[in-house]
Design a protein around this motif. Structure first.
Motif, PDB file in Angstrom:
ATOM      1  N   UNK A  93       0.824  -1.204   0.000  1.00  0.00           N
ATOM      2  CA  UNK A  93       0.000   0.000   0.000  1.00  0.00           C
ATOM      3  C   UNK A  93       0.859   1.256   0.000  1.00  0.00           C
ATOM      4  N   UNK A  94       0.307   2.323  -0.563  1.00  0.00           N
ATOM      5  CA  UNK A  94       0.992   3.609  -0.516  1.00  0.00           C
ATOM      6  C   UNK A  94       0.931   4.136   0.917  1.00  0.00           C
ATOM      7  N   UNK A  95       1.731   5.132   1.208  1.00  0.00           N
ATOM      8  CA  UNK A  95       1.689   5.742   2.543  1.00  0.00           C
ATOM      9  C   UNK A  95       0.314   6.351   2.813  1.00  0.00           C
ATOM     10  N   UNK A  96      -0.278   6.923   1.781  1.00  0.00           N
ATOM     11  CA  UNK A  96      -1.622   7.505   1.928  1.00  0.00           C
ATOM     12  C   UNK A  96      -2.646   6.417   2.243  1.00  0.00           C
ATOM     13  N   UNK A  97      -2.579   5.305   1.538  1.00  0.00           N
ATOM     14  CA  UNK A  97      -3.501   4.195   1.803  1.00  0.00           C
ATOM     15  C   UNK A  97      -3.287   3.623   3.200  1.00  0.00           C
ATOM     16  N   UNK A  98      -2.035   3.480   3.597  1.00  0.00           N
ATOM     17  CA  UNK A  98      -1.739   2.956   4.939  1.00  0.00           C
ATOM     18  C   UNK A  98      -2.291   3.891   6.010  1.00  0.00           C
ATOM     19  N   UNK A  99      -2.165   5.197   5.788  1.00  0.00           N
ATOM     20  CA  UNK A  99      -2.711   6.161   6.748  1.00  0.00           C
ATOM     21  C   UNK A  99      -4.235   6.024   6.828  1.00  0.00           C
ATOM     22  N   UNK A 100      -4.877   5.814   5.684  1.00  0.00           N
ATOM     23  CA  UNK A 100      -6.335   5.632   5.658  1.00  0.00           C
ATOM     24  C   UNK A 100      -6.739   4.341   6.360  1.00  0.00           C
ATOM     25  N   UNK A 101      -5.970   3.279   6.159  1.00  0.00           N
ATOM     26  CA  UNK A 101      -6.274   2.002   6.814  1.00  0.00           C
ATOM     27  C   UNK A 101      -6.087   2.102   8.326  1.00  0.00           C
ATOM     28  N   UNK A 102      -5.039   2.779   8.741  1.00  0.00           N
ATOM     29  CA  UNK A 102      -4.801   2.951  10.179  1.00  0.00           C
ATOM     30  C   UNK A 102      -5.918   3.783  10.809  1.00  0.00           C
ATOM     31  N   UNK A 103      -6.345   4.817  10.112  1.00  0.00           N
ATOM     32  CA  UNK A 103      -7.463   5.624  10.606  1.00  0.00           C
ATOM     33  C   UNK A 103      -8.736   4.777  10.662  1.00  0.00           C
ATOM     34  N   UNK A 104      -8.944   3.945   9.647  1.00  0.00           N
ATOM     35  CA  UNK A 104     -10.105   3.049   9.632  1.00  0.00           C
ATOM     36  C   UNK A 104     -10.092   2.140  10.852  1.00  0.00           C
ATOM     37  N   UNK A 105      -8.942   1.549  11.142  1.00  0.00           N
ATOM     38  CA  UNK A 105      -8.831   0.678  12.317  1.00  0.00           C
ATOM     39  C   UNK A 105      -9.190   1.433  13.592  1.00  0.00           C
ATOM     40  N   UNK A 106      -8.665   2.643  13.744  1.00  0.00           N
ATOM     41  CA  UNK A 106      -8.894   3.416  14.973  1.00  0.00           C
ATOM     42  C   UNK A 106     -10.341   3.872  15.116  1.00  0.00           C
TER      43      UNK A 106
END
Length: 165
Positions: A93-106
């Protein structure tokens, strides 16, 4: 014994309630909210977020739907499969996608507390404020859909890609 006879799948469960039929105004409002929340977001990123939240919420119906929609949007099978362990397969995943996934988890797993500043700040680095607001809305909406799906035991496997877009 034929191969077909040897493989016996569990029977499909019956949904508990057709909530959309019994609460049509709520369903229509959810559709409008979903449409509004997706505006301005990359369709592939949106589907990754929806799949990830649905994994966390154990919503089989939404996993079926959004995996099919992600594939139809051009997402790869490999990246969809890796979502369950995205932290260990971050390089997919891109850094942007990873940030979105981490936000989704939280946002999805609020029982762990609140959305940490570090998670929010990381997302804010990759998304302009308007896009971040849309992303938060999309995460919130898929969590609501998941709750309808899980509570009513909606049956996965029958969705056709693009049916509800």
């Amino acid at each position: 014994m034929t191969t077909e006879e040897a493989v016996r799948y569990s029977p499909e469960h019956t949904p508990r309630l057709s909530w959309a039929q019994h609460a049509p105004e709520v369903y229509k409002a959810m559709l409008r909210l979903d449409t509004a929340a997706r505006r301005g977001l990359d369709p592939r990123l949106l589907e990754l977020v929806k799949i990830r939240a649905s994994q966390l919420n154990h919503c089989a119906f939404c996993l079926d739907m959004h995996s099919k929609d992600a594939l139809a949007a051009g997402e790869s099978v490999e990246r969809i499969i890796q979502l369950g362990a995205w932290e260990e397969s971050r390089h997919f995943y891109t850094e942007k996608e990873a940030a979105a996934l981490e936000l989704t988890d939280s946002v999805t797993v609020l029982t762990d507390g609140f959305v940490p500043d570090e998670v929010y700040d990381q997302a804010a680095k990759h998304f302009e404020e308007a896009e971040l607001a849309q992303l938060i809305a999309a995460i919130t909406v898929i969590n609501a859909w998941n709750r309808f799906g899980v509570t009513c035991r909606m049956v996965p496997g029958h969705y056709e890609a693009g049916k509800h877009q």
